[in-house]
Design an enzyme around this catalytic site. Structure first.
Site, PDB file in Angstrom:
ATOM      1  N   LYS A 312       5.117  -6.834 -10.919  1.00  0.00           N
ATOM      2  CA  LYS A 312       6.278  -7.404 -10.217  1.00  0.00           C
ATOM      3  C   LYS A 312       6.212  -8.925 -10.056  1.00  0.00           C
ATOM      4  CE  LYS A 312       7.704  -3.479  -7.370  1.00  0.00           C
ATOM      5  NZ  LYS A 312       7.962  -2.987  -6.013  1.00  0.00           N
ATOM      6  N   ASP A 349      14.285  -3.911  -4.129  1.00  0.00           N
ATOM      7  CA  ASP A 349      13.470  -3.340  -3.044  1.00  0.00           C
ATOM      8  C   ASP A 349      14.044  -3.797  -1.700  1.00  0.00           C
ATOM      9  OD1 ASP A 349      11.648  -1.946  -4.583  1.00  0.00           O
ATOM     10  OD2 ASP A 349      10.219  -3.605  -4.705  1.00  0.00           O
TER      11      ASP A 349
HETATM   12  P1  NAP Z   1       0.301  -3.616  -2.047  1.00  0.00           P
HETATM   13  O1  NAP Z   1       0.974  -4.856  -2.526  1.00  0.00           O
HETATM   14  O2  NAP Z   1      -0.976  -3.203  -2.664  1.00  0.00           O
HETATM   15  O3  NAP Z   1       0.039  -3.828  -0.460  1.00  0.00           O
HETATM   16  C1  NAP Z   1      -0.624  -2.864   0.291  1.00  0.00           C
HETATM   17  C2  NAP Z   1      -0.688  -3.307   1.733  1.00  0.00           C
HETATM   18  O4  NAP Z   1      -1.244  -2.227   2.476  1.00  0.00           O
HETATM   19  C3  NAP Z   1      -1.578  -4.507   1.981  1.00  0.00           C
HETATM   20  O5  NAP Z   1      -1.046  -5.264   3.017  1.00  0.00           O
HETATM   21  C4  NAP Z   1      -2.902  -3.869   2.377  1.00  0.00           C
HETATM   22  O6  NAP Z   1      -3.644  -4.660   3.282  1.00  0.00           O
HETATM   23  C5  NAP Z   1      -2.437  -2.652   3.122  1.00  0.00           C
HETATM   24  N1  NAP Z   1      -3.418  -1.578   3.028  1.00  0.00           N
HETATM   25  C6  NAP Z   1      -3.839  -0.955   1.897  1.00  0.00           C
HETATM   26  N2  NAP Z   1      -4.748   0.000   2.199  1.00  0.00           N
HETATM   27  C7  NAP Z   1      -4.912  -0.050   3.533  1.00  0.00           C
HETATM   28  C8  NAP Z   1      -5.731   0.670   4.457  1.00  0.00           C
HETATM   29  N3  NAP Z   1      -6.548   1.630   4.022  1.00  0.00           N
HETATM   30  N4  NAP Z   1      -5.644   0.376   5.768  1.00  0.00           N
HETATM   31  C9  NAP Z   1      -4.805  -0.597   6.194  1.00  0.00           C
HETATM   32  N5  NAP Z   1      -4.015  -1.316   5.391  1.00  0.00           N
HETATM   33  C10 NAP Z   1      -4.066  -1.050   4.070  1.00  0.00           C
HETATM   34  O7  NAP Z   1       1.255  -2.378  -2.127  1.00  0.00           O
HETATM   35  P2  NAP Z   1       2.858  -2.376  -2.039  1.00  0.00           P
HETATM   36  O8  NAP Z   1       3.460  -2.557  -3.362  1.00  0.00           O
HETATM   37  O9  NAP Z   1       3.250  -3.314  -0.962  1.00  0.00           O
HETATM   38  O10 NAP Z   1       3.165  -0.883  -1.615  1.00  0.00           O
HETATM   39  C11 NAP Z   1       2.811  -0.367  -0.357  1.00  0.00           C
HETATM   40  C12 NAP Z   1       3.357   1.046  -0.220  1.00  0.00           C
HETATM   41  O11 NAP Z   1       4.772   0.985  -0.109  1.00  0.00           O
HETATM   42  C13 NAP Z   1       3.095   1.886  -1.477  1.00  0.00           C
HETATM   43  O12 NAP Z   1       1.908   2.602  -1.324  1.00  0.00           O
HETATM   44  C14 NAP Z   1       4.287   2.797  -1.574  1.00  0.00           C
HETATM   45  O13 NAP Z   1       3.964   4.040  -1.011  1.00  0.00           O
HETATM   46  C15 NAP Z   1       5.331   2.106  -0.720  1.00  0.00           C
HETATM   47  N6  NAP Z   1       6.487   1.678  -1.563  1.00  0.00           N
HETATM   48  C16 NAP Z   1       7.575   2.470  -1.543  1.00  0.00           C
HETATM   49  C17 NAP Z   1       8.681   2.139  -2.285  1.00  0.00           C
HETATM   50  C18 NAP Z   1       9.893   3.017  -2.222  1.00  0.00           C
HETATM   51  O14 NAP Z   1      10.782   2.858  -3.074  1.00  0.00           O
HETATM   52  N7  NAP Z   1       9.984   3.901  -1.265  1.00  0.00           N
HETATM   53  C19 NAP Z   1       8.683   0.965  -3.066  1.00  0.00           C
HETATM   54  C20 NAP Z   1       7.541   0.171  -3.075  1.00  0.00           C
HETATM   55  C21 NAP Z   1       6.444   0.540  -2.317  1.00  0.00           C
HETATM   56  P3  NAP Z   1      -4.636  -5.827   2.802  1.00  0.00           P
HETATM   57  O15 NAP Z   1      -3.803  -7.065   2.758  1.00  0.00           O
HETATM   58  O16 NAP Z   1      -5.673  -5.841   3.853  1.00  0.00           O
HETATM   59  O17 NAP Z   1      -5.166  -5.404   1.463  1.00  0.00           O
END
Ligand code: NAP
Length: 541
Positions: A312, A349
């Site tokens: 992305k 998004d």
């Molecule tokens: P990302 O860029 O990898 O960000 C993940 C975030 O979650 C970071 O802030 C990370 O914190 C935190 N995190 C990860 N593991 C953790 C843990 N065990 N405990 C506490 N915090 C944790 O991922 P993303 O693209 O933002 O996506 C996040 C989630 O959103 C996805 O898993 C997905 O399920 C959901 N999503 C849904 C849609 C939809 O269409 N519904 C679209 C996009 C995403 P740190 O900064 O400390 O690493």
């Protein structure tokens, strides 16, 4: 060099009228099991490949197949008894393989598949003897490592003058599909070539290969019964990808990410295209590198992309123009390819998060929102909410990332200890916590849910632990499925200019998630000792 169809070109043409565009590969450990599976699919897809190499005693099983063909006169069968050395499961000798294939015609098979390596190892006259049995022949070549030397392989097969030439390389990159399809197009005057790329990156060739000139393609009888890496179930090929309707005018779209195999976007978007009678197909693009993806976009060409992790951010540098929110967020999830080949980026998004919130809260101005996480999805939530005038707080595992995002967006950071005493209008989970397979402990306890609304962006499972917790406290919820459908619906509109069939998209996503959950539960039960026998995993086709 071109294949001059041997015995009679008209016989091959006649055969082509009997066989369909999709050949379903049938596997099983006994002839009875194979026949049961064949009987289940033969009415829908009468063109079947029986993988005799899966049987312990293929020769002894032939009378059973004879009965099957007698009972199903519309069925057209390929006999395949691929040897282990060539990617099959048959442990017998070349002579034993030849005996089986030689007797296949008498058992009612119309085609036999002989690997090139076996054909080349035959003594003079043996190949002709097989032909004299009256069965039509496919000479096949499988490369499990790469897509290369297609012309050279063709030149090795051509002297045998088979009825069909089958060339199956492995796609290591997306553009390997282009190499195969250009080859098929070049060979177009010989309409008796079958070409498919194996592997997760090869799905493009499985869907677009027929349009490029492949005489037919192969499919699995059901998901889980694939006879080659990346093979798709027949019903998915027909109902989701509508391969039988893909023509020169069909526009191609796709979701690019790594990994991408279990994405629900293809089923959702293809359903939307079908519902709105848009002549388009949407593919899962296993993209390890952005450069490979961009080359594919120009070569196929691909008219629009959904972009997901991890591309992305990186894709932004390659776009002619991006909308202001994408630029602020530093991430783009939607690409539109204009007539002139230039690429335009959008971020749907944001709409996927802001839309469902506005539906519940009417205006987001002054709304107090807590965002959990500071990654890609959180950035879309934070900037989207700030853009609408919300007061945003960020809580993240890594404080520095939260502070950075807060500074960029004019938000504040929040400490977990302060949650119980701080009321919010909405709490949004933008971390993977709660996702199927995620083992991390829940972020919030019931005392932390001091809010009027909970929005969990995680969409698999539909009911996450956070959603359950909110429901138990009678707090209204928004599930990640709604975001998923909304971001997809906006993409559909950007690409087609038509309103998206949101209800139908939602229905199919929920149905697929339930199916996935059932399959996961069944496999869990199996691991814990339930009785159903796993089907032995095959090696190729
Ligand atoms: P990302 O860029 O990898 O960000 C993940 C975030 O979650 C970071 O802030 C990370 O914190 C935190 N995190 C990860 N593991 C953790 C843990 N065990 N405990 C506490 N915090 C944790 O991922 P993303 O693209 O933002 O996506 C996040 C989630 O959103 C996805 O898993 C997905 O399920 C959901 N999503 C849904 C849609 C939809 O269409 N519904 C679209 C996009 C995403 P740190 O900064 O400390 O690493």
């Amino acid at each position: 060099m071109r294949v001059n169809v041997p015995t009679s070109a008209s016989a091959t043409q006649l055969l082509r009228t009997r066989i369909g565009k999709i050949c379903v590969a049938i596997i099983g450990t006994t002839a009875a099991e194979m026949i049961e599976k064949a009987t289940a699919v033969v009415k829908e897809t009468p063109f079947l490949e029986f993988r005799l190499d899966y049987l312990e005693k293929p020769l002894a099983a032939l009378p059973k197949f004879k009965q099957f063909f007698a009972d199903n006169t519309a069925a057209a069968g390929i006999a395949t008894c691929r040897r282990e050395a060539n990617g099959g499961k048959f442990a017998g000798s070349l002579a034993a393989e030849m005996e089986i294939l030689s007797k296949a015609a008498a058992a009612g098979f119309v085609l036999a598949d002989l690997e090139l390596e076996s054909a080349e190892a035959l003594k003079k006259g043996e190949f002709e003897k097989l032909r004299e049995t009256g069965i039509a022949l496919i000479i096949s070549h499988h490369d499990f490592t790469a897509t290369k030397d297609l012309d050279k392989i063709y030149e090795r097969i051509a002297p045998f003058q088979p009825d069909f030439v089958k060339i199956v390389p492995t796609a290591k990159t997306l553009t390997d599909n282009v190499t195969l399809m250009r080859f098929l197009e070049r060979m177009n005057e010989n309409s008796n070539i079958i070409g498919i790329c194996m592997g997760d990156a090869g799905i493009i060739s499985r869907v677009l290969g027929l349009r490029a000139g492949s005489a037919f393609t192969f499919a699995a009888a059901t998901p889980g019964e694939e006879t080659g890496p990346g093979q798709i179930a027949a019903r998915t090929l027909l109902e989701t990808y509508r391969v039988d309707q893909v023509d020169a005018a069909t526009k191609v779209y796709g979701v690019a990410g790594n990994p991408i195999k279990s994405s629900l976007s293809p089923v959702m978007m293809n359903t939307a295209f079908r519902r709105e009678t848009v002549n388009a197909v949407y593919l899962a693009l296993q993209a390890a590198k952005v450069a490979d993806l961009l080359k594919l976009v120009q070569e196929i060409p691909i008219q629009g992309l959904s972009v997901t992790m991890p591309h992305k951010q990186e894709i932004m540098a390659h776009l002619e123009h991006t909308d202001p929110l994408s630029a602020k967020i530093g991430a783009c999830n939607t690409v539109l390819r204009a007539q002139d080949g230039k690429l335009y980026g959008f971020n749907t998004d944001v709409a996927g998060i802001v839309g469902p919130l506005e539906k519940r809260l009417s205006s987001l101005k002054g709304v107090k929102a807590l965002v959990l996480g500071a990654g890609g999805a959180a950035r879309a939530a934070v900037f989207g909410l700030r853009d609408k005038g919300a007061d945003v707080f960020i809580l993240n595992r890594t404080l520095e990332t939260a502070q950075k995002l807060a500074k960029q967006s004019g938000s504040k950071t929040m400490k977990k200890e302060a949650l119980a005493k701080t009321p919010f209008d909405v709490i949004i989970n933008a971390t993977p916590i709660g996702m199927a397979g995620q083992k991390a402990a829940p972020l919030l306890e019931s005392k932390d849910l001091n809010t009027k609304l909970v929005f969990d962006l995680v969409y698999n499972p539909i009911e996450t632990p956070l959603i359950r917790l909110a429901r138990q406290q009678n707090i209204p919820i928004i599930t990640g499925v709604e975001m998923f459908v909304q971001q997809g619906a906006r993409q559909f509109e950007i690409w087609t200019g038509k309103p998206a069939p949101e209800e139908e998209m939602l229905r199919v996503v929920i149905h697929s998630l339930r199916q996935q959950a059932e399959a996961a539960a069944a496999s869990h039960a199996e691991e814990n000792g339930a009785s159903s026998k796993p089907v032995k995993r095959p090696k190729a086709s």
